[in-house]
Enzyme design. Structure first.
Site, short mmCIF file in Angstrom:
data_model
loop_
_atom_site.label_atom_id
_atom_site.label_comp_id
_atom_site.label_asym_id
_atom_site.label_seq_id
_atom_site.Cartn_x
_atom_site.Cartn_y
_atom_site.Cartn_z
N THR A 172 0.83 -1.20 0.00
CA THR A 172 0.00 0.00 0.00
C THR A 172 0.87 1.26 0.00
O THR A 172 1.85 1.32 0.72
CB THR A 172 -0.87 0.01 1.28
OG1 THR A 172 -1.70 -1.14 1.27
CG2 THR A 172 -1.72 1.26 1.35
N VAL A 201 -12.11 -5.59 2.33
CA VAL A 201 -11.61 -4.22 2.39
C VAL A 201 -10.65 -4.13 3.57
O VAL A 201 -10.97 -4.59 4.67
CB VAL A 201 -12.76 -3.22 2.56
CG1 VAL A 201 -12.22 -1.81 2.79
CG2 VAL A 201 -13.67 -3.24 1.34
N GLY A 226 -3.64 -4.88 6.72
CA GLY A 226 -4.59 -3.87 7.17
C GLY A 226 -5.49 -4.28 8.31
O GLY A 226 -5.96 -3.41 9.07
#
Length: 309
Positions: A172, A201, A226
């Site tokens: 990312t 997500v 994440g």
């Protein structure tokens, strides 16, 4: 009480004035090795003066790079073969925009900015996000490159979901910048974990997870797995640590230790990057191998972060 409020406000204005004098030159930093991105962002700030323009321009570079398998065009697909994108952006006034589970738009960071500036919302997702993007004039296209398609076909032979640490030493992209007025902005963009479940997500569109900015203090951004950034709202946490008096480096280290202590370290990576209003920078990660890029005074440098392991 009115006198006290006046003195407090005057004190804050005094601090802001000092910061602006100390930082006449823009600064932009980004997770991983992103010289082209930080240079583009830096040049944009020189042109417009605005940190927000800089972080958006910096994100455009990896988003459009077909060799960047973790961001935008060329990003690895999910297990069903879809390239789905997440992004967020935040300015110095606390305004924010975010997009999740977006398909077919090369620059999700700009869709996120449009959401921030043109709607009463913070986040749009999936089909609704795509409808909004198309209505705003964004062009729809196939983001699955031949390279990524072949990687997906190879993965399907085993079909094992296994997050990779420091995959090709990038992940990312998160960016933070100080503009010509000393104001702060941040952005984050990703195609997410390779071969994730359809609909997954991560933290990248989460304000306070992937990115958080407060113009009184500074900003922070995250990279890595994440799920663990979301569970601790790492970027928000770092900014609050800085508000309490920590340096950016101390704040990044404290946020990593929050993950390590709470989740009994496993084989995954999280890296944090932070900057305060003075232009001081900090970076820290769980495992070795995390680096960041900084452009200031016209010079660009890639720096290896310290780590817990």
């Amino acid at each position: 009480m009115r006198r006290r409020s006046f003195l407090q406000t005057a004190g804050l204005l005094g601090v802001a004035s000092t910061v602006n004098i100390q930082n006449p030159e823009p600064i932009i930093i980004a997770t991983w090795k992103n010289e082209a991105g930080t240079k583009a962002g830096y040049d944009k700030i020189l042109q417009t003066g605005k940190a927000l323009d800089g972080v958006e321009a910096g994100a455009w570079v990896p988003e459009a790079n077909p060799e960047e398998t973790t961001v935008g065009y060329g990003g690895y697909p999910d297990r069903d073969g879809h390239v789905t994108l997440d992004a967020c952006i935040m300015d110095h006034l606390g305004n924010a925009g975010s997009v999740t589970f977006l398909e077919g738009i090369m620059h999700p960071i700009s869709v996120a900015r449009a959401i921030m500036e043109k709607t009463p919302h913070v986040m749009l997702s999936g089909e609704g996000a795509l409808q909004f993007a198309l209505a705003q004039g964004f062009k729809q296209q196939d983001l699955l490159t031949e390279k990524s398609r072949k990687a997906w076909e190879e993965w399907k032979k085993v079909a094992k979901y296994e997050p990779k640490v420091n995959i090709e030493r990038h992940d990312t992209i998160g960016l933070l910048a100080l503009g010509k007025a000393g104001e702060i902005a941040g952005a984050c963009s990703t195609s997410g974990m390779a071969f994730k479940m359809h609909g997954r997500v991560g933290d990248s569109p989460i304000i306070g997870g992937a990115v958080f900015c407060d113009d009184e203090v500074g900003g922070a951004c995250a990279t890595g797995l994440g799920e663990f950034v979301m569970k601790t709202l790492g970027s928000f946490l770092i900014v609050e640590f800085m508000r309490q008096g920590m340096t950016p480096q101390q704040a990044c280290e404290a946020a990593i230790m929050r993950i390590v202590k709470r989740y009994k370290y496993q084989e995954f990576q999280v890296g944090y990057l932070a900057i305060n209003k003075k232009g001081d920078v900090g970076a820290y990660s769980i495992q070795k191998g995390f680096s960041y890029t900084i452009t200031k005074n016209g010079k660009t440098q890639v720096i290896e972060s310290a780590s817990y392991m």
